[in-house]
Design a protein around this motif. Structure first.
Motif, PDB file in Angstrom:
ATOM      1  N   GLY A   1       0.777  -1.235   0.000  1.00  0.00           N
ATOM      2  CA  GLY A   1       0.000   0.000   0.000  1.00  0.00           C
ATOM      3  C   GLY A   1       0.803   1.276   0.000  1.00  0.00           C
ATOM      4  O   GLY A   1       0.222   2.362   0.027  1.00  0.00           O
ATOM      5  N   ILE A   2       2.142   1.171  -0.017  1.00  0.00           N
ATOM      6  CA  ILE A   2       2.953   2.380  -0.122  1.00  0.00           C
ATOM      7  C   ILE A   2       3.965   2.214  -1.251  1.00  0.00           C
ATOM      8  O   ILE A   2       4.232   1.105  -1.710  1.00  0.00           O
ATOM      9  CB  ILE A   2       3.684   2.725   1.203  1.00  0.00           C
ATOM     10  CG1 ILE A   2       4.683   1.633   1.590  1.00  0.00           C
ATOM     11  CG2 ILE A   2       2.684   2.959   2.320  1.00  0.00           C
ATOM     12  CD1 ILE A   2       5.547   2.018   2.797  1.00  0.00           C
ATOM     13  N   SER A   3       4.548   3.300  -1.682  1.00  0.00           N
ATOM     14  CA  SER A   3       5.479   3.303  -2.802  1.00  0.00           C
ATOM     15  C   SER A   3       6.728   2.489  -2.476  1.00  0.00           C
ATOM     16  O   SER A   3       7.213   2.503  -1.346  1.00  0.00           O
ATOM     17  CB  SER A   3       5.878   4.737  -3.149  1.00  0.00           C
ATOM     18  OG  SER A   3       4.749   5.515  -3.469  1.00  0.00           O
ATOM     19  N   GLY A   4       7.263   1.821  -3.499  1.00  0.00           N
ATOM     20  CA  GLY A   4       8.483   1.058  -3.305  1.00  0.00           C
ATOM     21  C   GLY A   4       8.211  -0.364  -2.850  1.00  0.00           C
ATOM     22  O   GLY A   4       7.065  -0.746  -2.558  1.00  0.00           O
TER      23      GLY A   4
ATOM     24  N   SER B   1      10.719  10.460 -12.244  1.00  0.00           N
ATOM     25  CA  SER B   1       9.687  10.236 -13.260  1.00  0.00           C
ATOM     26  C   SER B   1       8.892  11.507 -13.533  1.00  0.00           C
ATOM     27  O   SER B   1       7.858  11.463 -14.205  1.00  0.00           O
ATOM     28  CB  SER B   1       8.740   9.112 -12.805  1.00  0.00           C
ATOM     29  OG  SER B   1       8.119   9.448 -11.563  1.00  0.00           O
ATOM     30  N   ILE B   2       9.373  12.634 -13.024  1.00  0.00           N
ATOM     31  CA  ILE B   2       8.678  13.907 -13.214  1.00  0.00           C
ATOM     32  C   ILE B   2       9.287  14.636 -14.399  1.00  0.00           C
ATOM     33  O   ILE B   2      10.510  14.802 -14.478  1.00  0.00           O
ATOM     34  CB  ILE B   2       8.773  14.776 -11.946  1.00  0.00           C
ATOM     35  CG1 ILE B   2       8.087  14.070 -10.774  1.00  0.00           C
ATOM     36  CG2 ILE B   2       8.160  16.151 -12.176  1.00  0.00           C
ATOM     37  CD1 ILE B   2       8.170  14.829  -9.469  1.00  0.00           C
ATOM     38  N   ASP B   3       8.445  15.054 -15.333  1.00  0.00           N
ATOM     39  CA  ASP B   3       8.918  15.774 -16.514  1.00  0.00           C
ATOM     40  C   ASP B   3       9.709  17.011 -16.108  1.00  0.00           C
ATOM     41  O   ASP B   3       9.275  17.788 -15.252  1.00  0.00           O
ATOM     42  CB  ASP B   3       7.731  16.200 -17.393  1.00  0.00           C
ATOM     43  CG  ASP B   3       7.070  15.011 -18.092  1.00  0.00           C
ATOM     44  OD1 ASP B   3       7.716  13.946 -18.172  1.00  0.00           O
ATOM     45  OD2 ASP B   3       5.914  15.151 -18.536  1.00  0.00           O
ATOM     46  N   GLY B   4      10.867  17.170 -16.708  1.00  0.00           N
ATOM     47  CA  GLY B   4      11.688  18.342 -16.441  1.00  0.00           C
ATOM     48  C   GLY B   4      12.603  18.198 -15.245  1.00  0.00           C
ATOM     49  O   GLY B   4      13.419  19.084 -14.976  1.00  0.00           O
ATOM     50  N   ILE B   5      12.457  17.097 -14.509  1.00  0.00           N
ATOM     51  CA  ILE B   5      13.317  16.848 -13.342  1.00  0.00           C
ATOM     52  C   ILE B   5      14.157  15.611 -13.636  1.00  0.00           C
ATOM     53  O   ILE B   5      13.649  14.492 -13.706  1.00  0.00           O
ATOM     54  CB  ILE B   5      12.500  16.624 -12.060  1.00  0.00           C
ATOM     55  CG1 ILE B   5      11.574  17.820 -11.795  1.00  0.00           C
ATOM     56  CG2 ILE B   5      13.429  16.380 -10.872  1.00  0.00           C
ATOM     57  CD1 ILE B   5      12.291  19.113 -11.524  1.00  0.00           C
ATOM     58  N   GLY B   6      15.439  15.804 -13.805  1.00  0.00           N
ATOM     59  CA  GLY B   6      16.322  14.687 -14.094  1.00  0.00           C
ATOM     60  C   GLY B   6      16.879  14.060 -12.837  1.00  0.00           C
ATOM     61  O   GLY B   6      16.500  14.389 -11.723  1.00  0.00           O
ATOM     62  N   GLY B   7      17.807  13.138 -13.029  1.00  0.00           N
ATOM     63  CA  GLY B   7      18.499  12.534 -11.895  1.00  0.00           C
ATOM     64  C   GLY B   7      17.684  11.472 -11.182  1.00  0.00           C
ATOM     65  O   GLY B   7      16.896  10.750 -11.792  1.00  0.00           O
ATOM     66  N   TYR B   8      17.846  11.421  -9.883  1.00  0.00           N
ATOM     67  CA  TYR B   8      17.301  10.317  -9.092  1.00  0.00           C
ATOM     68  C   TYR B   8      15.996  10.674  -8.397  1.00  0.00           C
ATOM     69  O   TYR B   8      15.679  11.845  -8.180  1.00  0.00           O
ATOM     70  CB  TYR B   8      18.348   9.856  -8.082  1.00  0.00           C
ATOM     71  CG  TYR B   8      19.558   9.270  -8.770  1.00  0.00           C
ATOM     72  CD1 TYR B   8      19.547   7.960  -9.226  1.00  0.00           C
ATOM     73  CD2 TYR B   8      20.694  10.044  -9.013  1.00  0.00           C
ATOM     74  CE1 TYR B   8      20.634   7.429  -9.902  1.00  0.00           C
ATOM     75  CE2 TYR B   8      21.793   9.518  -9.682  1.00  0.00           C
ATOM     76  CZ  TYR B   8      21.757   8.206 -10.126  1.00  0.00           C
ATOM     77  OH  TYR B   8      22.828   7.688 -10.801  1.00  0.00           O
ATOM     78  N   ASP B   9      15.256   9.635  -8.084  1.00  0.00           N
ATOM     79  CA  ASP B   9      13.941   9.781  -7.472  1.00  0.00           C
ATOM     80  C   ASP B   9      14.086  10.132  -5.993  1.00  0.00           C
ATOM     81  O   ASP B   9      15.159  10.043  -5.405  1.00  0.00           O
ATOM     82  CB  ASP B   9      13.159   8.482  -7.634  1.00  0.00           C
ATOM     83  CG  ASP B   9      11.653   8.698  -7.666  1.00  0.00           C
ATOM     84  OD1 ASP B   9      11.216   9.836  -7.435  1.00  0.00           O
ATOM     85  OD2 ASP B   9      10.926   7.720  -7.924  1.00  0.00           O
ATOM     86  N   TYR B  10      12.968  10.498  -5.397  1.00  0.00           N
ATOM     87  CA  TYR B  10      12.945  10.835  -3.977  1.00  0.00           C
ATOM     88  C   TYR B  10      12.048   9.858  -3.235  1.00  0.00           C
ATOM     89  O   TYR B  10      11.207   9.180  -3.819  1.00  0.00           O
ATOM     90  CB  TYR B  10      12.444  12.266  -3.758  1.00  0.00           C
ATOM     91  CG  TYR B  10      11.107  12.559  -4.418  1.00  0.00           C
ATOM     92  CD1 TYR B  10       9.908  12.254  -3.777  1.00  0.00           C
ATOM     93  CD2 TYR B  10      11.045  13.162  -5.681  1.00  0.00           C
ATOM     94  CE1 TYR B  10       8.688  12.519  -4.379  1.00  0.00           C
ATOM     95  CE2 TYR B  10       9.834  13.425  -6.292  1.00  0.00           C
ATOM     96  CZ  TYR B  10       8.657  13.103  -5.639  1.00  0.00           C
ATOM     97  OH  TYR B  10       7.453  13.348  -6.233  1.00  0.00           O
ATOM     98  N   ILE B  11      12.244   9.757  -1.935  1.00  0.00           N
ATOM     99  CA  ILE B  11      11.387   8.936  -1.085  1.00  0.00           C
ATOM    100  C   ILE B  11      10.025   9.619  -0.979  1.00  0.00           C
ATOM    101  O   ILE B  11       9.934  10.807  -0.687  1.00  0.00           O
ATOM    102  CB  ILE B  11      12.047   8.723   0.284  1.00  0.00           C
ATOM    103  CG1 ILE B  11      13.311   7.849   0.102  1.00  0.00           C
ATOM    104  CG2 ILE B  11      11.081   8.069   1.277  1.00  0.00           C
ATOM    105  CD1 ILE B  11      14.184   7.741   1.326  1.00  0.00           C
ATOM    106  N   LYS B  12       8.964   8.858  -1.241  1.00  0.00           N
ATOM    107  CA  LYS B  12       7.633   9.422  -1.453  1.00  0.00           C
ATOM    108  C   LYS B  12       6.940   9.808  -0.142  1.00  0.00           C
ATOM    109  O   LYS B  12       7.274   9.344   0.943  1.00  0.00           O
ATOM    110  CB  LYS B  12       6.765   8.428  -2.225  1.00  0.00           C
ATOM    111  CG  LYS B  12       7.396   7.894  -3.505  1.00  0.00           C
ATOM    112  CD  LYS B  12       7.697   8.990  -4.504  1.00  0.00           C
ATOM    113  CE  LYS B  12       8.257   8.384  -5.796  1.00  0.00           C
ATOM    114  NZ  LYS B  12       8.579   9.410  -6.797  1.00  0.00           N
TER     115      LYS B  12
END
Length: 330
Positions: A134-137, A167-178
């Motif tokens: 039920g949570i991300s990851g 996965s956000i348009d215009g934001i490169g690099g690595y993901d963040y903890i949701k």
């Protein structure tokens, strides 16, 4: 009592315990509990360049004899994924040492998904890795460490999936903890605090990709830093606020990550130690530091811990005590 029962229900309802979770982690009779952190093993099954990673893992385990091993991501770096994962984790399992894994950004690039890899990991004896639905990851789970007498939760270890790429348009690099992961941490932290009579339980957090605060702390001339910093932390461009939540909850004393192979430093920031593990892998990817592992030794009942880096042939470097060695003397 009803409130406490409700909080505990929320806490344990959030957890998905596998059969290996029946193992109980606890402080030893001497009130000590030792964790070895291996990170970025980058193992490629059948590639001789990976042999040095296996050699170092064996050497560290034999020397330290830890109570728990945590792998903070990028365990494998090539196909076949299953054989690679089993080869690395079996080194721990065969010694009957409990272990956990959080995924990095490369683990699921070798032909198997995170979910498929988790099922493989869960089939290995002495595994403590699980998931929270039920949570991300995928690799979000909590490891309580009981007091030596087994009567209470003396330390809490939060293992968190830091995902891979933005996965956000215009934001490169690595993901963040949701945000839902942060909410999960906050709810569980609050429940443990309430169970402990309103006092936060000393806790640590383990994940792969560093928080933006690592760069903020390392570039601050007033922050005390020990260790090696040969590259800027490849942190997410966006800050989702996990560090702020840690400060609000008041339980986290240390955060341990990997990902950046040329960093092994520990920096004291706003009362929390932000620390890298030492790169454990072989010559399959870039690295300018001899491979090794970080060791963390906790003492029951204290909001402090000792930590050091263990290298080849028994060499120990960067041995420090949190928070004593990071507080400026007046």
């Amino acid at each position: 009592m009803k409130i406490i029962s409700l909080c505990l229900g929320i806490l344990f309802g959030c957890m998905q315990w596998g059969n290996a979770q029946s193992q109980t982690l606890k402080f030893n009779a001497d009130k000590k509990f030792k964790i070895v952190q291996f990170t970025d093993v980058h193992f490629i099954y059948g590639n001789p360049k990976s042999d040095i990673a296996l050699e170092r893992i064996n050497e560290v385990l034999d020397a330290e004899k830890p109570d728990l091993v945590l792998f903070t991501g990028d365990v494998i770096y090539g196909k076949p994924a299953e054989q690679g994962m089993r080869t690395v984790l079996n080194l721990v399992s065969e010694r009957k040492i409990p272990f956990g894994v959080v995924f990095g950004n490369h683990d699921n690039e070798q032909g198997l998904t995170r979910e498929q890899l988790l099922e493989i990991i869960r089939s290995i004896p002495y595994n403590l890795t699980t998931t929270t639905e039920g949570i991300s990851g995928v690799t979000n789970y909590i490891l309580p460490v009981k007091s030596a007498d087994g009567q209470r939760d003396a330390t809490i270890l939060y293992c968190i999936d830091s995902h891979s790429y933005s996965s956000i348009d215009g934001i490169g690099g690595y993901d963040y903890i949701k945000f839902d992961q942060i909410d999960w941490y906050r709810r569980n932290s609050a429940a443990y605090t309430q169970q402990n009579g309103g006092k936060p339980v000393p806790s640590l957090a383990f994940f792969h990709i560093a928080l933006p605060e690592f760069n903020q702390a390392a570039s601050d001339e007033t922050a005390i830093l020990t260790g090696t910093r040969k590259e800027r932390a490849c942190a997410p461009q966006l800050n989702s606020g996990l560090f702020t939540s840690m400060k609000e909850m008041g339980d986290i004393t240390g955060v341990f990550v990997g990902h950046d192979h040329d960093d092994d430093y520990a920096v004291y920031w706003k009362g929390i130690l932000l620390a890298y593990g030492r790169y454990t892998g072989g010559d399959t990817v870039y690295n300018n530091l001899p491979n090794g592992a970080r060791v963390i030794e906790l003492t029951e009942g204290e909001r402090s811990f000792d930590t050091w880096i263990r290298l080849k042939d028994g060499e120990i470097v960067q041995q420090v005590t949190y928070p004593t060695d990071f507080i400026k003397k007046k």
